[in-house]
Design a protein around this motif. Structure first.
Motif, PDB file in Angstrom:
ATOM      1  N   ALA A 156      -1.678  -0.930  -9.430  1.00 53.08           N
ATOM      2  CA  ALA A 156      -0.434  -0.829  -8.682  1.00 53.08           C
ATOM      3  C   ALA A 156      -0.572   0.338  -7.719  1.00 53.08           C
ATOM      4  O   ALA A 156      -1.197   1.350  -8.029  1.00 53.08           O
ATOM      5  N   ILE A 157      -0.003   0.175  -6.568  1.00 52.87           N
ATOM      6  CA  ILE A 157       0.050   1.225  -5.562  1.00 52.87           C
ATOM      7  C   ILE A 157       1.517   1.585  -5.382  1.00 52.87           C
ATOM      8  O   ILE A 157       2.345   0.701  -5.144  1.00 52.87           O
ATOM      9  N   GLU A 158       1.824   2.869  -5.522  1.00 56.05           N
ATOM     10  CA  GLU A 158       3.203   3.330  -5.324  1.00 56.05           C
ATOM     11  C   GLU A 158       3.224   4.349  -4.196  1.00 56.05           C
ATOM     12  O   GLU A 158       2.604   5.414  -4.290  1.00 56.05           O
ATOM     13  N   TRP A 159       3.909   4.022  -3.136  1.00 56.71           N
ATOM     14  CA  TRP A 159       4.041   4.914  -1.986  1.00 56.71           C
ATOM     15  C   TRP A 159       4.978   6.056  -2.360  1.00 56.71           C
ATOM     16  O   TRP A 159       6.085   5.822  -2.842  1.00 56.71           O
ATOM     17  N   GLY A 207      12.042   7.170   5.893  1.00 59.70           N
ATOM     18  CA  GLY A 207      11.137   6.031   5.766  1.00 59.70           C
ATOM     19  C   GLY A 207      10.148   5.978   6.908  1.00 59.70           C
ATOM     20  O   GLY A 207       9.672   7.004   7.393  1.00 59.70           O
ATOM     21  N   THR A 208       9.875   4.784   7.372  1.00 57.61           N
ATOM     22  CA  THR A 208       8.912   4.594   8.461  1.00 57.61           C
ATOM     23  C   THR A 208       9.627   4.474   9.801  1.00 57.61           C
ATOM     24  O   THR A 208       9.265   3.659  10.647  1.00 57.61           O
ATOM     25  N   PHE A 251       6.635   9.685   8.356  1.00 59.27           N
ATOM     26  CA  PHE A 251       6.367   9.451   6.937  1.00 59.27           C
ATOM     27  C   PHE A 251       4.985   9.958   6.555  1.00 59.27           C
ATOM     28  O   PHE A 251       4.101  10.086   7.378  1.00 59.27           O
ATOM     29  N   SER A 252       4.843  10.250   5.289  1.00 60.31           N
ATOM     30  CA  SER A 252       3.564  10.665   4.728  1.00 60.31           C
ATOM     31  C   SER A 252       2.811   9.434   4.247  1.00 60.31           C
ATOM     32  O   SER A 252       3.427   8.447   3.827  1.00 60.31           O
ATOM     33  N   ARG A 253       1.512   9.515   4.279  1.00 58.97           N
ATOM     34  CA  ARG A 253       0.678   8.407   3.797  1.00 58.97           C
ATOM     35  C   ARG A 253       0.384   8.544   2.305  1.00 58.97           C
ATOM     36  O   ARG A 253      -0.384   7.780   1.730  1.00 58.97           O
ATOM     37  N   ASP A 254       0.991   9.509   1.638  1.00 53.41           N
ATOM     38  CA  ASP A 254       0.737   9.758   0.224  1.00 53.41           C
ATOM     39  C   ASP A 254       1.164   8.580  -0.651  1.00 53.41           C
ATOM     40  O   ASP A 254       2.199   7.956  -0.402  1.00 53.41           O
ATOM     41  N   ALA A 308      -7.927  11.769   9.469  1.00 55.26           N
ATOM     42  CA  ALA A 308      -7.962  11.305  10.857  1.00 55.26           C
ATOM     43  C   ALA A 308      -6.810  10.354  11.166  1.00 55.26           C
ATOM     44  O   ALA A 308      -6.470  10.147  12.335  1.00 55.26           O
ATOM     45  N   PHE A 309      -6.206   9.822  10.124  1.00 49.25           N
ATOM     46  CA  PHE A 309      -5.099   8.871  10.288  1.00 49.25           C
ATOM     47  C   PHE A 309      -3.829   9.415   9.641  1.00 49.25           C
ATOM     48  O   PHE A 309      -3.091   8.688   9.000  1.00 49.25           O
ATOM     49  N   ARG A 310      -3.620  10.716   9.796  1.00 49.10           N
ATOM     50  CA  ARG A 310      -2.433  11.420   9.340  1.00 49.10           C
ATOM     51  C   ARG A 310      -2.341  11.531   7.820  1.00 49.10           C
ATOM     52  O   ARG A 310      -1.272  11.686   7.256  1.00 49.10           O
ATOM     53  N   GLY A 311      -3.473  11.479   7.144  1.00 50.35           N
ATOM     54  CA  GLY A 311      -3.483  11.582   5.691  1.00 50.35           C
ATOM     55  C   GLY A 311      -3.636  13.008   5.191  1.00 50.35           C
ATOM     56  O   GLY A 311      -3.913  13.933   5.949  1.00 50.35           O
TER      57      GLY A 311
END
Length: 159
Positions: free
Chosen positions: A10-13, A20-21, A27-30, A50-53
């Motif tokens: 499972a992936i939980e943002w 939100g977006t 928003f954070s990419r976390d 490089a992609f705001r992470g």
């Protein structure tokens, strides 16, 4: 009958910063990666810096390279055990390359280089230990599943 294994994650943002977006930068990419129903410790992840992470968290590209290296190591250790090679230490400094497309929209992993440093128990095991790295790709589940080249540059030492 074909045997299958399944893997559920499972992936939980966790990166909603309040709006939100709403915009690309709002928003954070976390996020966290969870093994469904297992109680395993979550993996703190984000996108590549490089992609705001967040550089302090794992990104998908690192996890893919790690998966290639893990699978290679596990199969290699199996082949060594079956082939009479006693490995007493194993480390790898894997390196992956992602190449962006010319249009700036996407990219792909184009190569992974594994650099395993293996220590074996006896000098007589060195040649076999080196050769077995070449046999791993045919059986490693991850290596057989990807469409980019995986090279290995092993160093074999004696205890």
């Amino acid at each position: 009958m074909t045997e299958t294994h399944t893997y559920d994650v499972a992936i939980e943002w966790t990166g909603n910063l309040g709006t939100g977006t709403d915009t690309y930068r709002s928003f954070s990419r976390d996020h966290e990666i969870l093994a469904t129903g297992t109680g395993k410790t979550p993996i703190a992840a984000s996108s590549d810096p490089a992609f705001r992470g967040d550089a302090s968290r794992w990104n998908p590209e690192e996890l893919l390279v790690a998966s290639v290296a893990q699978c290679h190591m596990l199969w290699y250790l199996h082949l060594c055990a079956a082939g009479g090679v006693t490995v007493v230490d194993y480390e790898d400094r894997a390196h992956g390359v992602m190449t962006m497309d010319a249009h700036g929209g996407g990219g792909q992993i184009t190569e992974v280089v594994l650099r395993p440093e293996v220590t074996v128990a006896e000098p007589s095991m060195v040649d076999t230990a080196r050769a077995l790295h070449g046999d791993v790709h045919a059986v490693c589940f991850i290596a057989r599943s990807v469409n980019f080249p995986i090279r290995h540059e092993p160093v074999i030492r004696v205890q």
